[in-house]
Scaffold this motif. Structure first.
Motif, short mmCIF file in Angstrom:
data_model
loop_
_atom_site.label_atom_id
_atom_site.label_comp_id
_atom_site.label_asym_id
_atom_site.label_seq_id
_atom_site.Cartn_x
_atom_site.Cartn_y
_atom_site.Cartn_z
N VAL A 1 0.86 -1.17 0.00
CA VAL A 1 0.00 0.00 0.00
C VAL A 1 0.90 1.23 0.00
N ALA A 2 0.88 1.99 -1.08
CA ALA A 2 1.68 3.23 -1.13
C ALA A 2 0.81 4.35 -0.59
N TYR A 3 1.26 4.97 0.51
CA TYR A 3 0.41 6.00 1.14
C TYR A 3 0.85 7.41 0.76
N ALA A 4 1.11 7.58 -0.54
CA ALA A 4 1.50 8.89 -1.05
C ALA A 4 0.27 9.63 -1.58
N LEU A 5 -0.70 9.78 -0.68
CA LEU A 5 -1.94 10.49 -1.03
C LEU A 5 -2.37 11.30 0.18
N ASP A 6 -3.25 12.28 -0.04
CA ASP A 6 -3.73 13.09 1.08
C ASP A 6 -4.53 12.23 2.06
N THR A 7 -4.62 12.72 3.30
CA THR A 7 -5.24 11.95 4.39
C THR A 7 -6.67 11.55 4.07
N GLU A 8 -7.45 12.47 3.48
CA GLU A 8 -8.85 12.16 3.21
C GLU A 8 -8.96 10.98 2.23
N SER A 9 -8.12 11.00 1.18
CA SER A 9 -8.15 9.89 0.20
C SER A 9 -7.71 8.59 0.87
N LEU A 10 -6.71 8.69 1.77
CA LEU A 10 -6.25 7.48 2.45
C LEU A 10 -7.36 6.89 3.32
N ARG A 11 -8.08 7.79 4.03
CA ARG A 11 -9.21 7.31 4.86
C ARG A 11 -10.26 6.63 4.00
N GLN A 12 -10.59 7.28 2.88
CA GLN A 12 -11.62 6.70 1.99
C GLN A 12 -11.17 5.34 1.46
N ALA A 13 -9.88 5.26 1.09
CA ALA A 13 -9.36 3.99 0.56
C ALA A 13 -9.47 2.90 1.63
N CYS A 14 -9.09 3.24 2.86
CA CYS A 14 -9.13 2.23 3.93
C CYS A 14 -10.57 1.83 4.24
N GLN A 15 -11.48 2.81 4.19
CA GLN A 15 -12.90 2.46 4.41
C GLN A 15 -13.38 1.49 3.34
N ALA A 16 -12.97 1.75 2.10
CA ALA A 16 -13.38 0.87 0.99
C ALA A 16 -12.78 -0.53 1.18
N ILE A 17 -11.52 -0.58 1.64
CA ILE A 17 -10.89 -1.89 1.89
C ILE A 17 -11.63 -2.61 3.02
N GLN A 18 -11.98 -1.84 4.06
CA GLN A 18 -12.69 -2.46 5.21
C GLN A 18 -14.05 -2.99 4.79
N ARG A 19 -14.78 -2.21 3.96
CA ARG A 19 -16.10 -2.69 3.48
C ARG A 19 -15.92 -3.96 2.65
N PHE A 20 -14.88 -3.94 1.79
CA PHE A 20 -14.60 -5.10 0.94
C PHE A 20 -14.35 -6.35 1.81
N CYS A 21 -13.53 -6.19 2.83
CA CYS A 21 -13.18 -7.34 3.68
C CYS A 21 -14.39 -7.83 4.48
N ALA A 22 -15.20 -6.86 4.95
CA ALA A 22 -16.36 -7.23 5.77
C ALA A 22 -17.40 -7.99 4.93
N ALA A 23 -17.39 -7.77 3.62
CA ALA A 23 -18.41 -8.39 2.75
C ALA A 23 -17.99 -9.77 2.23
N LEU A 24 -16.80 -10.23 2.60
CA LEU A 24 -16.35 -11.54 2.11
C LEU A 24 -17.11 -12.66 2.81
#
Ligand code: GLU
Length: 405
Positions: free
Chosen positions: A380-403
């Motif tokens: 995971v390259a975290y060379a993005l602004d904090t808001e985008s990083l939060r959104q990305a992690c939320q999307a990853i968390q939703r993805f994992c929770a739906a497995l």
């Protein structure tokens, strides 16, 4: 149907395309079709190149510095590179002991191509940056990949190094802070590796220091040739402006090492690309000789992002991540996701399946660990602004929770 004319160089035919670029291409294709993708795939700072550096490039164009330069680089830039190595790294470097290339990649490739023959071996600690083994392979030599797992902090140990060295070993590639793990070698760890290397003077060392300025928690950066000056005659220390000054697109890398090696690299470059872009060289000169505050500012930003990412990734069921000491990557285990099924019906057998499903179903791009020689992980390259990083992690968390199982 392939025709008789469609025959590739054998070394190229058996090499892999760059996995980082492949994922960046996938992101571009998805965005072109209208999807909103958050990309944690490309390893490049998201900041703009500082204005004084851009101004120096514009001035260079207006002043007519638009012709060929010397193959090994403008003398003024080589002097600035030598001064950088003296000032920041404690290396005893004259400008004649330097070379400027079109990006750090060309420094590495030139060094390998200038020295490797068929049957030679290059020790590549894994996880590695995707291009090291492929470059070795392109030069007709054999990458000897040695595993450095999470339990040793993804770092090469003296015992593993000693066991990997043989009569055919030409190079050891070291990268600290490391891509993709963010691992940082301490002075003591480098000194211990140096002990082994001193006993094997036929081995050259490539020290890839491109993430030099990105060390966190007050940890200091060290480079091998300074830790053990007796190895300087065997070491190519490589660096560039890409990561330190947010100049990835300008393509300026540089190195210092023994003169016989630099001369061979210059000979190769003179028959290949010639000197790096004259305009970029003037920009790099402004970067190295100008104000340096940008480096400390960006380090602070990356450290805060690192803290956020490690916290959010570790809150994600199925993913776990050690705290990286530097660079701008988190290398997270996705072992807990394997064997599970996505809502779209994809069975996640490998970390590559995870990366592809994250892109397809969560619109988040990461690069799978297997491409870096260690699975099952995602980089995971975290060379993005904090808001985008939060959104990305939320999307990853939703993805994992739906497995499902
Ligand atoms: N070093 C960066 C990365 O690992 C840039 C892409 C590349 O050259 O591999 O993402």
């Amino acid at each position: 149907m392939t025709t008789a004319a469609q025959r590739l160089n054998e070394n190229l035919a058996s090499a892999q395309p760059s996995a980082t670029y492949r994922m960046m291409d996938r992101v571009a294709a998805k965005r072109a079709s209208g999807a909103k993708v958050i990309s944690l795939s490309a390893g490049e700072p998201d900041f703009d190149t500082p204005v004084h550096i851009c101004d120096a490039a514009v001035d260079a164009i207006r002043q007519g510095h638009t012709r060929y330069t010397q193959v090994a680089g403008l003398r003024a830039l080589r002097e600035a590179v030598a001064a950088k190595f003296r000032r920041e790294n404690g290396l005893d470097v004259d400008w004649r002991d330097t070379i400027v290339c079109s990006g750090g990649k060309q420094v590495i490739y030139n060094a390998l191509a200038a020295t490797l023959n068929e049957g030679d071996e290059v020790i590549v600690p894994a996880p590695y940056w995707v291009s090291y083994p492929e470059m070795v392979q392109l030069c007709g030599a054999h990458p000897v990949v040695v595993s450095c797992d999470a339990d040793v902090g993804f770092k090469l140990t003296p015992a593993v190094l000693a066991a990997a060295i043989g009569p055919k070993t030409r190079w050891l590639i070291l990268n600290s802070p490391a891509n993709p793990t963010g691992a940082v070698y301490t002075r003591g760890e480098l000194a211990a590796l140096a002990e082994v290397l001193l006993a094997h003077p036929h081995v050259l060392i490539l020290s890839d220091d491109i993430y030099e300025h990105l060390t966190f928690d007050g940890e200091r950066f060290h480079t091998l040739a300074a830790v053990e000056p007796r190895l300087a005659a065997h070491t190519l220390t490589m660096n560039g402006v890409s990561k330190a000054y947010a100049m990835t697109g300008w393509r300026i890398g540089f190195g210092t090492g023994p003169r016989w090696l630099l001369e061979a690299m210059e000979k190769l470059q003179g028959q290949q690309t010639s000197g790096a872009s004259s305009i970029s060289q003037h920009a790099a000169l402004a970067a190295l000789d100008g104000p340096q505050a940008f480096i400390a500012q960006t380090r602070r930003v990356f450290e805060a992002r690192r803290n956020l990412m490690v916290e959010l990734l570790n809150e994600t069921p199925g993913i776990s991540c050690a705290v990286p000491g530097g660079a701008f990557y988190a290398f997270a285990s996705c072992a807990g996701l394997l064997g599970r099924r996505t809502p779209a019906g994809t069975l996640l057998n490998t970390d590559e399946d995870v990366a592809l499903a994250l892109l397809d179903e969560a619109n988040v791009a990461v690069v799978h660990g297997g491409a870096f020689g260690l699975a099952p992980y995602i980089r995971v390259a975290y060379a993005l602004d904090t808001e985008s990083l939060r959104q990305a992690c939320q999307a990853i968390q939703r993805f994992c929770a739906a497995l499902s199982d």
